[in-house]
Motif scaffolding. Structure first.
Motif, PDB file in Angstrom:
ATOM      1  N   GLU A   1      51.649   3.765   0.838  1.00 43.42           N
ATOM      2  CA  GLU A   1      52.409   4.118   2.038  1.00 43.42           C
ATOM      3  C   GLU A   1      52.242   3.041   3.117  1.00 43.42           C
ATOM      4  OE1 GLU A   1      52.438   7.646   5.412  1.00 43.42           O
ATOM      5  OE2 GLU A   1      51.576   8.082   3.442  1.00 43.42           O
TER       6      GLU A   1
ATOM      7  N   GLU B   1      54.186  -0.083   2.095  1.00 46.61           N
ATOM      8  CA  GLU B   1      55.624   0.138   2.289  1.00 46.61           C
ATOM      9  C   GLU B   1      55.983   0.051   3.776  1.00 46.61           C
ATOM     10  OE1 GLU B   1      58.930   3.642   1.690  1.00 46.61           O
ATOM     11  OE2 GLU B   1      57.261   3.548   0.283  1.00 46.61           O
TER      12      GLU B   1
ATOM     13  N   SER C   1      47.675   6.501  -2.799  1.00 48.73           N
ATOM     14  CA  SER C   1      48.928   6.922  -2.158  1.00 48.73           C
ATOM     15  C   SER C   1      48.990   6.430  -0.714  1.00 48.73           C
ATOM     16  CB  SER C   1      49.092   8.438  -2.224  1.00 48.73           C
ATOM     17  OG  SER C   1      48.088   9.083  -1.471  1.00 48.73           O
ATOM     18  N   TYR C   2      47.870   6.478   0.015  1.00 45.64           N
ATOM     19  CA  TYR C   2      47.852   5.976   1.395  1.00 45.64           C
ATOM     20  C   TYR C   2      48.033   4.460   1.429  1.00 45.64           C
ATOM     21  CZ  TYR C   2      46.308  10.504   3.136  1.00 45.64           C
ATOM     22  OH  TYR C   2      46.229  11.829   3.460  1.00 45.64           O
TER      23      TYR C   2
END
Length: 129
Positions: free
Chosen positions: A85, A88, A81-82
């Protein structure tokens, strides 16, 4: 600037120009640093995050940590998830990696460049097709 930043300060000039300026410093260097100077660049409640694993035991002054409530933390990995992120954020803000492309047939030369500390940021091997 080529990495997408809007402003930067050379570390050797930072102590005079921007003391108590940063909320966060991310240190990716594996080398011993002037830890007192780095902590002096942080605002009260600032955070120094170590990503590169120092080659030697680090020695930091305790007073800025206690009286200015500064934090030293570290991480060697990030979860999916990091990573998503971060990718992105990089895409939205135009942050691009600096890499050196080499052919897969040059893998031994690439390894030699890395070991000799002559690689420019990261070497990416590409197929010969």
């Amino acid at each position: 600037m080529g990495f997408g930043c809007h402003n930067f300060v050379l570390l050797k000039e930072a102590q005079e120009k921007v003391p108590n300026y940063f909320d966060l410093i991310i240190n990716t260097s594996p080398y011993d640093m002037d830890w007192k100077m780095l902590l002096g660049l942080l605002k009260p409640n600032g955070k120094l995050c170590l990503i590169g694993i120092p080659a030697v035991e680090i020695k930091v002054p305790v007073m800025p940590i206690i009286f200015a409530q500064k934090t030293i933390c570290g991480s060697i990995v990030a979860g999916r998830s990091y990573t998503n992120e971060m990718l992105e954020f990089a895409a939205v803000n135009g942050v691009k990696p600096k890499i050196e492309l080499m052919k897969l047939s040059q893998c031994n030369e690439a390894i030699e460049k890395v070991l000799a500390n002559k690689a420019r940021y990261r070497i990416v091997l590409e197929s010969e097709e």
